[in-house]
Design a protein around this motif. Sequence first.
Motif, PDB file in Angstrom:
ATOM      1  N   VAL A  58       0.476   4.827  15.293  1.00  0.00           N
ATOM      2  CA  VAL A  58       1.649   4.009  15.629  1.00  0.00           C
ATOM      3  C   VAL A  58       2.394   4.605  16.818  1.00  0.00           C
ATOM      4  N   GLU A  59       2.528   5.930  16.832  1.00  0.00           N
ATOM      5  CA  GLU A  59       3.239   6.591  17.941  1.00  0.00           C
ATOM      6  C   GLU A  59       2.468   6.454  19.248  1.00  0.00           C
ATOM      7  N   LYS A  60       1.150   6.410  19.168  1.00  0.00           N
ATOM      8  CA  LYS A  60       0.356   6.204  20.389  1.00  0.00           C
ATOM      9  C   LYS A  60       0.576   4.804  20.935  1.00  0.00           C
ATOM     10  N   LEU A  61       0.664   3.818  20.047  1.00  0.00           N
ATOM     11  CA  LEU A  61       0.951   2.449  20.487  1.00  0.00           C
ATOM     12  C   LEU A  61       2.355   2.353  21.080  1.00  0.00           C
ATOM     13  N   LEU A  62       3.310   3.086  20.494  1.00  0.00           N
ATOM     14  CA  LEU A  62       4.683   3.070  20.992  1.00  0.00           C
ATOM     15  C   LEU A  62       4.843   3.872  22.277  1.00  0.00           C
ATOM     16  N   GLY A  63       3.892   4.800  22.520  1.00  0.00           N
ATOM     17  CA  GLY A  63       3.999   5.664  23.693  1.00  0.00           C
ATOM     18  C   GLY A  63       5.070   6.718  23.558  1.00  0.00           C
ATOM     19  N   GLY A  99       4.317  -7.436  17.163  1.00  0.00           N
ATOM     20  CA  GLY A  99       5.327  -7.766  16.163  1.00  0.00           C
ATOM     21  C   GLY A  99       5.827  -6.553  15.413  1.00  0.00           C
ATOM     22  N   THR A 100       6.550  -6.835  14.324  1.00  0.00           N
ATOM     23  CA  THR A 100       7.135  -5.768  13.508  1.00  0.00           C
ATOM     24  C   THR A 100       6.211  -5.327  12.384  1.00  0.00           C
ATOM     25  N   ARG A 101       5.027  -5.933  12.312  1.00  0.00           N
ATOM     26  CA  ARG A 101       4.055  -5.550  11.288  1.00  0.00           C
ATOM     27  C   ARG A 101       2.689  -5.342  11.937  1.00  0.00           C
ATOM     28  N   PRO A 111       4.428  -2.462  20.815  1.00  0.00           N
ATOM     29  CA  PRO A 111       3.729  -3.196  21.874  1.00  0.00           C
ATOM     30  C   PRO A 111       2.306  -3.571  21.466  1.00  0.00           C
ATOM     31  N   PRO A 112       1.822  -4.715  21.948  1.00  0.00           N
ATOM     32  CA  PRO A 112       0.456  -5.118  21.579  1.00  0.00           C
ATOM     33  C   PRO A 112      -0.590  -4.152  22.113  1.00  0.00           C
TER      34      PRO A 112
END
Length: 460
Positions: free
Chosen positions: A136-141, A413-415, A389-390
Amino acid sequence: MTTSENIAEKSTGTDTTAEGADSTGSADYAESRETTEGRIYTVSGGDWDDVIGDAEHDERMVINMGPQHPSTHGVLRLVLEMEGETVTQLRSVIGYLHTGIEKNVEYRNWTQGVTFVTRMDYLAPLSNEMAYCLAVEKLLGIEVPRRAALLRVLLLEINRIASHMVYIATGGMELGATTAMTLGFREREEALHLLEHLTGLRMNHAFIRPGGLAQDMPADYHEVVTAFCKVMDERLPLYDKLFTGQPIWRNRLQNVGYLPVDACLSLGVTGPVLRSAGLPWDLRKVEPYSCYEEFEFDVPTSTDADCWARYLIRVEEMHQSLRIIRQVLQKLEPGPVMVEDKKIAWPAQLSISSDGMGNSLEHVRKIMGQSMESLIHHFKLVTEGFKVPPGQVYVPVESPRGEMGYHVVSDGGTRPMRVHVRDPSFVNLQSMPAMSEGGLVAVVIAAVASIDPVMGGVDR
């Protein structure tokens, strides 16, 4: 009519009575019955009838071991084709513990997903939390604060010791060494008591969160962790005295469950089983995460590739985990344990109540007394969650059983749109036939114990 045509007609609602179907409408390949919702097909999976049929006309017999057999490491069914006491064919049957965790995560926000994934491999809950949150943190950067990264390593290594103790305890019990069971669970209790003191829960902690940790360590964490290391230093040599130098234990495991390195690579086997075949593949070394590159520790290996080598490697890994834990204590400095971004940090400024779970009354008064805007933000962050982010990522960590990888997909999205787990127990179970066929029934017991599968991760 072919199976695909029959299914196609079923999907369009047309007549599905195939050639060879009986009066009830069931085709040769599947039984069917009419319900108020339409026609229901029952498709039997696998080729078990063929296995039993092959054994009808010779001196071989088919035996079911499990799914509740005390020597199958949980809810695992092994179908053994036997000739005398020699196993000529083995098949692992899984699916008795399915919980649909991966699918459930799609219906919760990103932070709530932690409470689901931690229940997959329930002997390594923190490894699940770690891999999921890293994805998740990698997707968020984003990167978590240094103190959070170091404390994650601390928790993971305590969890590794607890997991390996269960391997010794249950594996010993399956082989008839009841002393191993009592000692192994005694040491595991030390680790679980420590984790409960640090995180609030013995198992399924949901303590590692996207962005950091749920809260900081208690004030006396340094003293209790140091005391735990001291106790383990005193007790681990006992295992060498009772088991490593014990001829019955050695003869029960040596030259049993052989799986060379080429077979491991072909089957995707990782963890202690792979390292017992001579390949020093440990993701903490080869693809370090969460500050692991800063620590000095050895990756124990062997070229014996048998159950004995896997036992020795796990015992040595516990010593190495203690080395890492001590180094973490030396490196820790005061600081935040959650990212500063208030749109991600959930729950904001967490304070644990007396039940060990919810927010304390003081914290609730504070956020309600500050402003209506902060209360609304807190409410939306908890109920809806933050957006990611997608994109899609795959992040692996080194769990006690091998490479545990999370493939996470976000549609913005949020999920989560999709969460799929590469669980090492699931992959490593493929090696059961290669380890066992041609050996006696006693080999099967030792082999499955040496893999140390957790069926919660297999049947997720």
